[in-house]
Design an enzyme around this catalytic site. Structure first.
Site, short mmCIF file in Angstrom:
data_model
loop_
_atom_site.label_atom_id
_atom_site.label_comp_id
_atom_site.label_asym_id
_atom_site.label_seq_id
_atom_site.Cartn_x
_atom_site.Cartn_y
_atom_site.Cartn_z
N ASP A 150 -23.27 18.73 14.45
CA ASP A 150 -24.03 18.13 13.14
C ASP A 150 -22.95 18.29 12.01
OD1 ASP A 150 -26.00 17.79 14.63
OD2 ASP A 150 -27.11 19.62 14.24
N ASP A 152 -23.00 20.03 8.26
CA ASP A 152 -23.53 21.04 7.61
C ASP A 152 -23.08 20.72 6.11
OD1 ASP A 152 -25.28 22.36 9.41
OD2 ASP A 152 -23.50 23.13 10.27
#
Length: 228
Positions: A150, A152
């Site tokens: 992902d 961040d």
């Protein structure tokens, strides 16, 4: 942190925050003092990328609480850095000017970051930048992201953000995530500490308190911008 070293200072030593470094800053190290409890992978990790990430914990004078990351998610070690061993530091926002290696730019998290950086949105009204694996790779210039990583990001919001602004931020991040085919997780830095953007948005929908992470602990707060 999965594991944390014992502090190299007395348990009753006064602890405080050092304004020179903030949570998520990346510290380039001259050296890392060995500690008795360090894991076997630590020295190879530091040789590969001599960086540590400032973590949310107060330290005695002349020390900084930081974490070292290894090659896998399970390899995380919390430790304490002597300020004399810090060569330089990089904030998340300073990493917006850094670019991944050309052969790494197509990774989903970097695509999402490029989308956020290049697309006009309310996000650009704030100081923000990448953290996590993307931030670490941009700082250390060693492969850290994976295909499934992902993105961040940290958004600094020292002044009160209204519900419309929070919703607009969440929408901008969701659009970038959809375009890249990944997740974008944002932490908003407020006077009360770091709060997940997704949780902060719920304050406008009936949630009465949100979880704030600060250097002196974790607590539920009703108003992240209220003076303590």
């Amino acid at each position: 942190m999965r594991v944390c070293a014992a502090p190299p200072f007395a348990p009753d030593a006064p602890r405080a925050d050092d304004a020179r470094w903030r949570a998520h800053d990346l510290l380039r190290l001259k050296r890392l003092t060995p500690v008795e409890s360090e894991p076997g992978w630590l020295r190879a990790a530091i040789a590969r990328a001599p960086f540590a990430v400032v973590r949310r914990a107060q330290a005695a004078a002349e020390f900084v609480a930081a974490g070292v990351r290894g090659a896998t998610r399970a390899e995380r070690f919390g430790t304490w850095i002597n300020v004399e061993d810090i060569e330089s530091s990089l904030s998340p926002e300073s990493l917006l000017a850094a670019m991944p290696a050309p052969e790494r730019a197509a990774l989903a998290a970097f695509v999402a970051l490029a989308t956020l950086r290049e697309t006009p949105s309310v996000l650009h009204d704030f100081v923000w930048g990448p953290t996590g694996s993307a931030g670490f790779e941009l700082a250390a210039q060693v492969p850290t992201l994976s295909e499934s990583s992902d993105l961040d990001v940290l958004i600094r919001m020292p002044q009160r953000g209204d519900a419309a602004t929070i919703e607009a931020l969440a929408s901008a991040l969701a659009q970038a995530a959809q375009r890249a085919g990944t997740r974008v997780d944002a932490q908003v830095e407020t006077p009360a500490g770091g709060i997940a953007l997704a949780e902060l948005a719920q304050l406008a929908h009936g949630k009465t308190r949100v979880l704030a992470r600060a250097s002196d602990g974790v607590r539920l707060v009703a108003d992240p911008w209220q003076s303590s």
